[in-house]
Design a protein around this motif. Sequence first.
Motif, PDB file in Angstrom:
ATOM      1  N   MET A  36       1.143  -1.188   0.517  1.00  0.00           N
ATOM      2  CA  MET A  36       0.043   0.428  -0.520  1.00  0.00           C
ATOM      3  C   MET A  36       1.134   1.476   0.377  1.00  0.00           C
ATOM      4  SD  MET A  36      -3.451   1.123  -0.133  1.00  0.00           S
ATOM      5  CE  MET A  36      -4.546   0.151   0.613  1.00  0.00           C
ATOM      6  N   PRO A  37       1.811   1.116   0.742  1.00  0.00           N
ATOM      7  CA  PRO A  37       2.609   2.587   1.011  1.00  0.00           C
ATOM      8  C   PRO A  37       3.675   3.090  -0.675  1.00  0.00           C
ATOM      9  CG  PRO A  37       3.517   1.014   2.730  1.00  0.00           C
ATOM     10  CD  PRO A  37       2.127   0.539   1.808  1.00  0.00           C
ATOM     11  N   ASP A  38       3.827   1.777  -1.783  1.00  0.00           N
ATOM     12  CA  ASP A  38       4.172   1.542  -2.764  1.00  0.00           C
ATOM     13  C   ASP A  38       3.268   1.935  -3.768  1.00  0.00           C
ATOM     14  OD1 ASP A  38       6.618   0.424  -1.793  1.00  0.00           O
ATOM     15  OD2 ASP A  38       6.110  -1.400  -2.329  1.00  0.00           O
ATOM     16  N   VAL A  39       2.483   1.743  -3.661  1.00  0.00           N
ATOM     17  CA  VAL A  39       0.902   2.281  -4.597  1.00  0.00           C
ATOM     18  C   VAL A  39       0.647   4.091  -4.205  1.00  0.00           C
ATOM     19  CG1 VAL A  39      -1.369   2.700  -5.573  1.00  0.00           C
ATOM     20  CG2 VAL A  39      -0.215   0.416  -4.181  1.00  0.00           C
ATOM     21  N   GLU A  40       0.839   4.244  -2.857  1.00  0.00           N
ATOM     22  CA  GLU A  40       0.060   5.821  -2.768  1.00  0.00           C
ATOM     23  C   GLU A  40       1.328   6.154  -3.153  1.00  0.00           C
ATOM     24  OE1 GLU A  40      -1.832   6.876  -0.529  1.00  0.00           O
ATOM     25  OE2 GLU A  40      -2.877   5.223   1.199  1.00  0.00           O
ATOM     26  N   VAL A  74      -4.781  -7.245  -5.859  1.00  0.00           N
ATOM     27  CA  VAL A  74      -5.314  -7.841  -7.185  1.00  0.00           C
ATOM     28  C   VAL A  74      -4.648  -6.143  -7.204  1.00  0.00           C
ATOM     29  CG1 VAL A  74      -6.390  -7.470  -8.879  1.00  0.00           C
ATOM     30  CG2 VAL A  74      -6.072  -9.478  -7.910  1.00  0.00           C
ATOM     31  N   ILE A  75      -4.187  -5.152  -8.475  1.00  0.00           N
ATOM     32  CA  ILE A  75      -3.677  -3.942  -8.952  1.00  0.00           C
ATOM     33  C   ILE A  75      -4.507  -4.403 -10.527  1.00  0.00           C
ATOM     34  CG2 ILE A  75      -2.927  -2.521  -9.541  1.00  0.00           C
ATOM     35  CD1 ILE A  75      -2.382  -2.555  -6.890  1.00  0.00           C
ATOM     36  N   THR A  93       4.446  -6.092  -7.440  1.00  0.00           N
ATOM     37  CA  THR A  93       5.431  -5.583  -6.159  1.00  0.00           C
ATOM     38  C   THR A  93       5.128  -4.156  -6.440  1.00  0.00           C
ATOM     39  OG1 THR A  93       6.949  -5.860  -7.894  1.00  0.00           O
ATOM     40  CG2 THR A  93       6.709  -7.753  -6.664  1.00  0.00           C
ATOM     41  N   LYS A  94       6.033  -3.428  -6.195  1.00  0.00           N
ATOM     42  CA  LYS A  94       6.381  -1.353  -6.373  1.00  0.00           C
ATOM     43  C   LYS A  94       6.588  -1.654  -7.543  1.00  0.00           C
ATOM     44  CE  LYS A  94       8.227   2.551  -5.299  1.00  0.00           C
ATOM     45  NZ  LYS A  94       8.943   3.648  -4.284  1.00  0.00           N
ATOM     46  N   GLU A  95       7.981  -2.629  -8.073  1.00  0.00           N
ATOM     47  CA  GLU A  95       9.098  -2.480  -9.339  1.00  0.00           C
ATOM     48  C   GLU A  95       7.492  -2.524 -10.992  1.00  0.00           C
ATOM     49  OE1 GLU A  95       9.857  -4.017  -7.179  1.00  0.00           O
ATOM     50  OE2 GLU A  95      11.396  -2.762  -6.123  1.00  0.00           O
ATOM     51  N   ASN A  96       6.623  -4.107 -10.564  1.00  0.00           N
ATOM     52  CA  ASN A  96       6.182  -4.357 -11.844  1.00  0.00           C
ATOM     53  C   ASN A  96       4.992  -3.168 -11.973  1.00  0.00           C
ATOM     54  OD1 ASN A  96       7.561  -6.784 -11.937  1.00  0.00           O
ATOM     55  ND2 ASN A  96       6.438  -8.191 -11.097  1.00  0.00           N
ATOM     56  N   ILE A 101       2.584   0.742 -14.758  1.00  0.00           N
ATOM     57  CA  ILE A 101       1.735   1.602 -15.414  1.00  0.00           C
ATOM     58  C   ILE A 101       2.200   2.529 -16.540  1.00  0.00           C
ATOM     59  CG2 ILE A 101       2.121   4.101 -14.470  1.00  0.00           C
ATOM     60  CD1 ILE A 101       1.877   3.601 -11.828  1.00  0.00           C
ATOM     61  N   LEU A 102       3.939   2.678 -16.770  1.00  0.00           N
ATOM     62  CA  LEU A 102       5.377   3.409 -17.297  1.00  0.00           C
ATOM     63  C   LEU A 102       4.698   2.455 -19.122  1.00  0.00           C
ATOM     64  CD1 LEU A 102       7.861   3.393 -15.672  1.00  0.00           C
ATOM     65  CD2 LEU A 102       6.753   5.491 -16.718  1.00  0.00           C
ATOM     66  N   GLU A 103       4.307   1.175 -19.176  1.00  0.00           N
ATOM     67  CA  GLU A 103       4.100   0.531 -20.509  1.00  0.00           C
ATOM     68  C   GLU A 103       2.557   1.201 -20.621  1.00  0.00           C
ATOM     69  OE1 GLU A 103       4.313  -3.953 -19.582  1.00  0.00           O
ATOM     70  OE2 GLU A 103       1.698  -3.763 -21.270  1.00  0.00           O
ATOM     71  N   LEU A 104       1.373   1.411 -20.180  1.00  0.00           N
ATOM     72  CA  LEU A 104       0.204   1.319 -20.363  1.00  0.00           C
ATOM     73  C   LEU A 104       0.009   3.697 -20.646  1.00  0.00           C
ATOM     74  CD1 LEU A 104      -1.897  -0.164 -17.727  1.00  0.00           C
ATOM     75  CD2 LEU A 104      -1.519  -0.986 -20.253  1.00  0.00           C
TER      76      LEU A 104
END
Lengths: 106, 409
Positions: A36-40, A74-75, A93-96, A101-104
């Motif tokens: 969660m903190p990574d997504v934030e 699930v993201i 994971t944060k990296e994935n 995001i960058l891909e999309l």
Amino acid sequence: MLEVHKDNFEAEVLQAEGLVLVDFWGPKCESCLAVMPDVEALAEKYGDRLKFCKLNTQGNRRLAISQKVLGLPVIAFYRNGEKIDELAKDDVTKENIEAKILELLA
Amino acid sequence: MSDKVYDILIVGGGPGGLAAAIYGARARLNTLLIEKGKTGGQAATTEDMENYPGFARGTTGPGLMKAFTEHAESFGAEIVRDEVVKIDMEEKVVHTKSGATYKSKTIILAPGAVPRTLNIPGEFALRGKGVSYCATCDADFFEELDVVVLGNGDAAIEEAGYLTKFANSVTIIVIHDEGILDAAPMLQERAFKNPKIKWVWNSTLAEIKGDGLVESVVIKNVKTNELTEMETNGVFIYVGTVPQTEFVKDTGLELDERGYIVTNEKMETNIDGVFAVGDARVKYLRQVVTAAADGAIAAVAAEKYIVEEEGFRQSVLEEDRPVAVVFWSPMVQKAIEMMPTIETTIDSYGEKVKLWKMDTYRNQRVANRYNVTKNPTIVLFNKGEVVATLEEDAITEDSIRQALADLVS
């Protein structure tokens, strides 16, 4: 991050234009809480380019299942209301998430 | 890298790593724990926790792990969220995914294990869509739905019981003959009495089917090879675990053929100053209580290692004078008898030669490093280098004086 639930999911995600990320989580899912903190942090970084939402599946079970989510974490990514991609379980994971995001956005 | 050198660096924040952090920090050692996710490890993914001593029913895995974490922090252990990707075992330098490096005097590996996957068709694609390895995480999705559990060990049977609180029915698929389970008798008894649990014997899963969500499983009878399809909404897989030791392969650390870390009963690995605890090491019983015990042992062994190594370095290797290190043991009669001769001879040199006694019963490691096998043995050091070794009967006043002759003018 915008809290979405059964009452606003339609408007905020399915009717939304552009790219939307939905973090499906639950209070008992330790790996959801861990990431969660990574997504934030990613929301801080990319918030101006896509919309970040989180959905507590507890209390929104039917909504989650309607989105074909039956397990956490699930993201999911939506574009113009259409689910176009998602990451599940160990892949969350944060990296994935950032790579996706960058891909999309590209 | 900062100049800070930790005393103990723990890789992994499950019960083994956290217990090591509690013992390390309480001994006033600079203790750092690196965990890639949330602390608690696998124990934080099991809701029902009823066999941790002193904590009866009502204790949950996540709850207990939260208490472990707070306990470690209360003594001053530092917990960093990052993933260790590489370790220089000899230098004790740890590299993380975020690019940070940490140096420590000792390393305690507590990487744990993860559920084993089956690698059958449909399993990977339907994760998060009905395929799960974590009942705590996902059970409440399955209210009024039907699920299958594959496996028959403690985890499978315990989690199946937990799932019956939510699901309409839980079908356990067991590879053994009817009535035979690997789980503990108490868990078996409870499961057999549970009206929501159904059983399929002599079977395993061949495939998981579904378009977007799990719709059915293909069950294979291992005796007849017969395939049957059964409708279900969820599949929980508990077929053992695999150690997370990929990142320490090719570091010189000894692993067994399945990837578990080999240790002795002091949790020492084959590399000096590197210890391993918990589910990732070769052991008989993998439980929270044994992981915690491993952690306590490793932290105490690490503390002793630091004291001994620093003592030896400062008193012997960095000493300006020649040092006669006597490896002996008060348990060996010959060593006791020879000690007065050794002491009197060395003492006669006054300040010119230093005598350093090393109890091999207490410290086998340094003795091994200098190939000491006889008791007593004198190893003569000058400026950190070994210049002579005398063993047992070869130790006399004359032989000691001869060995020292060139060093002492």
